[in-house]
Design an enzyme around this catalytic site. Structure first.
Site, PDB file in Angstrom:
ATOM      1  N   HIS A   1      33.946 -12.011  39.124  1.00 48.87           N
ATOM      2  CA  HIS A   1      32.950 -12.967  39.610  1.00 48.87           C
ATOM      3  C   HIS A   1      33.350 -13.568  40.950  1.00 48.87           C
ATOM      4  CE1 HIS A   1      34.828 -16.905  38.451  1.00 48.87           C
ATOM      5  NE2 HIS A   1      35.352 -16.230  37.441  1.00 48.87           N
TER       6      HIS A   1
ATOM      7  N   ASP B   1      40.680 -17.952  40.865  1.00 52.51           N
ATOM      8  CA  ASP B   1      39.679 -17.742  39.801  1.00 52.51           C
ATOM      9  C   ASP B   1      38.312 -17.693  40.466  1.00 52.51           C
ATOM     10  OD1 ASP B   1      37.999 -17.776  37.640  1.00 52.51           O
ATOM     11  OD2 ASP B   1      38.538 -19.789  36.996  1.00 52.51           O
TER      12      ASP B   1
ATOM     13  N   GLU C   1      29.378 -17.229  37.227  1.00 53.40           N
ATOM     14  CA  GLU C   1      30.168 -17.112  35.994  1.00 53.40           C
ATOM     15  C   GLU C   1      30.556 -18.493  35.489  1.00 53.40           C
ATOM     16  OE1 GLU C   1      33.863 -16.667  33.496  1.00 53.40           O
ATOM     17  OE2 GLU C   1      33.541 -17.844  35.305  1.00 53.40           O
ATOM     18  N   GLU C   2      30.942 -19.359  36.425  1.00 55.21           N
ATOM     19  CA  GLU C   2      31.508 -20.667  36.049  1.00 55.21           C
ATOM     20  C   GLU C   2      30.489 -21.589  35.386  1.00 55.21           C
ATOM     21  OE1 GLU C   2      34.543 -21.251  35.993  1.00 55.21           O
ATOM     22  OE2 GLU C   2      35.515 -19.970  37.471  1.00 55.21           O
TER      23      GLU C   2
ATOM     24  N   HIS D   1      41.293 -23.989  38.285  1.00 53.43           N
ATOM     25  CA  HIS D   1      40.218 -24.909  38.672  1.00 53.43           C
ATOM     26  C   HIS D   1      40.726 -26.104  39.482  1.00 53.43           C
ATOM     27  CE1 HIS D   1      36.961 -23.510  35.564  1.00 53.43           C
ATOM     28  NE2 HIS D   1      37.571 -22.501  36.178  1.00 53.43           N
TER      29      HIS D   1
END
Lengths: 331, 346
Positions: free
Chosen positions: B60, B170, B198-199, B309
């Site tokens: 992603h 990420d 995606e998140e 994150h």
């Protein structure tokens, strides 16, 4: 019906590990089916070509369990949940893994009951080092609580895998009866329902049912602590009005209600808020352009606990109700 | 350097344009077809007419970020998280806002002015704001619109022994791995999907999987790693430098055991280190792809990532290299016909 349930209860089938049960399920329906298959997600599917709209019976094959996620220095196993078991209820229980290895679930010292999470639990399999434990088990191996099929008097039974081997037995019985009537019918023993209805969508996509009927455990509350019960054991199958995943269309619900009346079967209604009795229904209903779905469930006490109590007469009547509803459904 | 460019690019969920631009330019020379779907996922096809199972590789493009939702009369910006952002890590961080990458600072009351009670608790999200140095609301709105997004202002760098530091590994590290794989050639139909959103709930992958209809899918991800000295083994998730991590169960998938065994066997055969991910929380695009159409076989290969994150994250270069080797080996094994479902079924 009781013998059928008993034989299905002998298998260990945590979510993702349904294949241990697949062959036995297929054996129960293969002789009356035109096609049988196990799909990529582990759903077991049998279809009988015949007359009328295509009715698909859906019963999940998996049961809640635990999974090994670490093997600690002294040979103790750390686990995570796989399904809806509450960690606090597992303390002191025995667990059996997919390869037959057994152990006892216990709690870290100094943990208060109210705070119990899976990280506080460990499993003792009788080994004293990481190396010797690793010879028997591995990370990712799943297990279920040891709570075998047991008869409680003439018609009631209990055990750890009632939810949903009873549903599988009802679906097998109804599928065979409908096949004998030469109806167009399929049965799907769905995979990974207890972790959130993950398998059923793929089977629904493949089959495109005209009507899907979900068969699952319907929690009943006729136990001490409730002054008034909404659903009771032994009072007949539960026709689903809604659960946390789907509201059944009034047309389908009425059809099920009338089918029960026609057969002289007492039925109850299931109205369950989110999280209390979630089923495959929602995932079915929202497949492709939408699918007509209903639910015929069997009353079950202590759903989500390590042992569930069911009345076999309810299960028998659920099968009769499903056969009537499926064979008289006109689409 | 591709990983540096990818991590320094801006791409919160729904605003992946800059990342997509870099990837399109990078992989175009190596693939047969490259296009975006209606949600913005960049799809790259390679050797699709070859015989064999169609393999979808997913990474992603989006990262967690912040969205501007209001402007105070003072010119300070109110915001809401886009994806899973821990409000406790936001205080005093530098951010970049919008496509012009306007610099901002997440302000908060200094320790000198805090009451004793305030010092005991993290500052709640609704008391945080972004300061862009505007003198009032009008001045702020001359530079920023509601709906503009912000990301952490972090530079990529090497750090310590064999590690790199940046924001948004990420899942830019997954995008990097996928790009490197697309530069090679395999005797299987291959579709790379650089997905969006995606998140915020695996949204891009859901649509992409339906379009691609793969036989096999592998999500290339970053995953939690908290292997500090004060953390028990069963709480660390993964270990840095321990090799790419394979999933047994996460928040949204139970591993397809047959494909998991195939990946483990392939790693062993090719002498590639790997580890099993030891945590249930979290998930990745494979959860959405697995449920697509009539179901898809596959799994996820994840890079251990410290401080997920957060504004500054750390990965091991060796883990990244080994992940590329593992994906490469898996594709070779599939191309050689060694992925046979029944063989791995116990």
């Amino acid at each position: 019906m009781k013998e059928l349930i008993k034989s299905l209860c002998e298998h260990i089938a945590p979510p993702g590990g349904e294949r241990a049960l697949s062959n036995e399920l297929l054996e129960k329906v293969r002789d009356v089916a035109h096609q049988t298959s196990i799909d990529r997600l582990g759903n077991v599917i049998a279809t009988k070509n015949g007359d009328g709209p295509h009715v698909v019976l859906m019963a999940h094959a998996d049961q809640s369990g635990v999974m090994i996620m670490d093997i600690a220095d002294k040979g103790f196993l750390r686990i995570i949940g796989a399904g809806n078991l509450e960690p606090g209820r597992l303390v002191g229980c025995q667990v059996v893994f997919q390869n037959g290895v057994k152990g006892v679930v216990q709690l870290e010292a100094n943990t208060k009951d109210a705070e119990i999470r899976f990280d506080h639990l460990f499993v003792d399999i009788g080994k004293s080092s990481k190396a010797s434990a690793s010879e028997l088990v591995h990370i990712g191996l799943s297990g279920v609580i040891v709570a075998p099929f047991t008869e409680l008097g003439a018609t009631r039974i209990c055990g750890g895998s009632m939810d949903n081997r009873v549903g599988c037995a009802i679906a097998i019985t109804a599928f065979r009866d409908l096949a004998a009537m030469n109806r167009h019918v399929s049965v799907v023993f769905t995979a990974m329902q207890t972790v959130g209805a993950r398998g059923v969508g793929a089977a629904t996509f493949a089959l495109s049912p005209d009507l899907a009927i979900v068969v699952d455990a319907g929690p009943c509350d006729d136990v001490p602590g409730h002054d008034v019960s909404s659903t009771e054991l032994g009072k007949g199958p539960i026709i689903q009005v809604m659960d946390g995943t789907a509201i059944v269309s009034v047309r389908i619900r009425r059809h099920l209600e009338e089918s029960a009346k026609k057969k002289g079967i007492a039925a109850q209604f299931g109205v369950w808020p989110k999280g209390s009795a979630d089923t495959d229904a929602g995932a079915i209903q929202l497949t492709k352009a939408g699918v007509a779905v209903g639910g015929v469930h069997y009353p079950a006490r202590y759903v989500g606990s390590t042992s569930t109590v069911v009345d076999v007469q309810d299960a028998q009547n659920a099968a009769i109700l499903i056969v009537e509803a499926a064979s008289s459904y006109e689409g | 350097m591709l990983l540096k460019r990818l991590t320094q690019a801006m791409g919160p969920s729904g605003f992946e344009d800059e990342v997509r631009g870099i990837l399109r330019e990078e992989v175009s020379p190596y693939v047969d077809a490259i296009y975006t779907d209606v949600l913005g996922t960049l799809i790259c096809e390679k050797g699709r007419s070859q015989p064999g199972p169609c393999v979808m590789l997913d990474a992603h493009m989006d990262e967690v970020g912040l969205m501007v939702v209001g402007v105070e009369n003072s010119g300070l910006l109110r915001f809401r998280p886009l994806g899973g952002v821990d409000p406790r890590i936001l205080v005093a961080k530098r951010v970049r806002i919008g496509s012009s990458k306007l610099p901002g600072v997440i302000g908060s009351k200094p320790i000198h002015l805090q009451k004793p009670d305030e010092q005991k608790h993290p500052i709640p999200e609704d008391e945080l704001f972004i300061d862009i140095g505007a003198k009032d609301k009008e001045d702020a709105l001359a530079n920023v619109q509601l709906g503009d997004v912000a990301v952490f202002d972090t530079l990529y760098d090497t750090i310590g022994d064999g590690c790199v530091k940046a924001k948004s590994f990420d899942d830019r590290v997954g995008c990097y791995i996928l790009s490197e794989i697309l530069k090679k050639s395999y005797a299987v139909p291959l579709v790379g999907a650089f997905t969006v959103q995606e998140e915020v709930g695996l949204r891009g992958a859901t649509a992409a999987a339906h379009r691609i209809a793969p036989d096999i899918a592998i999500a290339l991800e970053a995953t939690v790693c908290f292997d500090g000295p004060f953390v028990p083994s069963h709480s660390e998730g993964t270990r840095l430098h321990g090799g790419p991590a394979l999933t047994v169960q996460d928040g949204r998938t139970v591993a397809d055991v047959r494909f998991l065994r195939f990946m483990m066997e392939t790693a062993t055969k090719h002498n590639i280190p790997y580890q099993l991910r030891r945590v249930k929380g979290g998930s990745n695009d494979f959860a959405a792809i697995q449920k697509s159409r009539e179901g898809v076989v596959g799994g996820a290969i994840s890079i251990p990532l410290r401080y997920m994150h957060a504004p500054a994250q750390i990965v091991s270069s060796k883990d990244v290299e080994n992940a590329i080797r593992l994906v490469d080996a898996i594709l070779q094994e599939i191309a050689s016909g060694n992925w046979v479902e029944e063989r791995f079924a116990n």
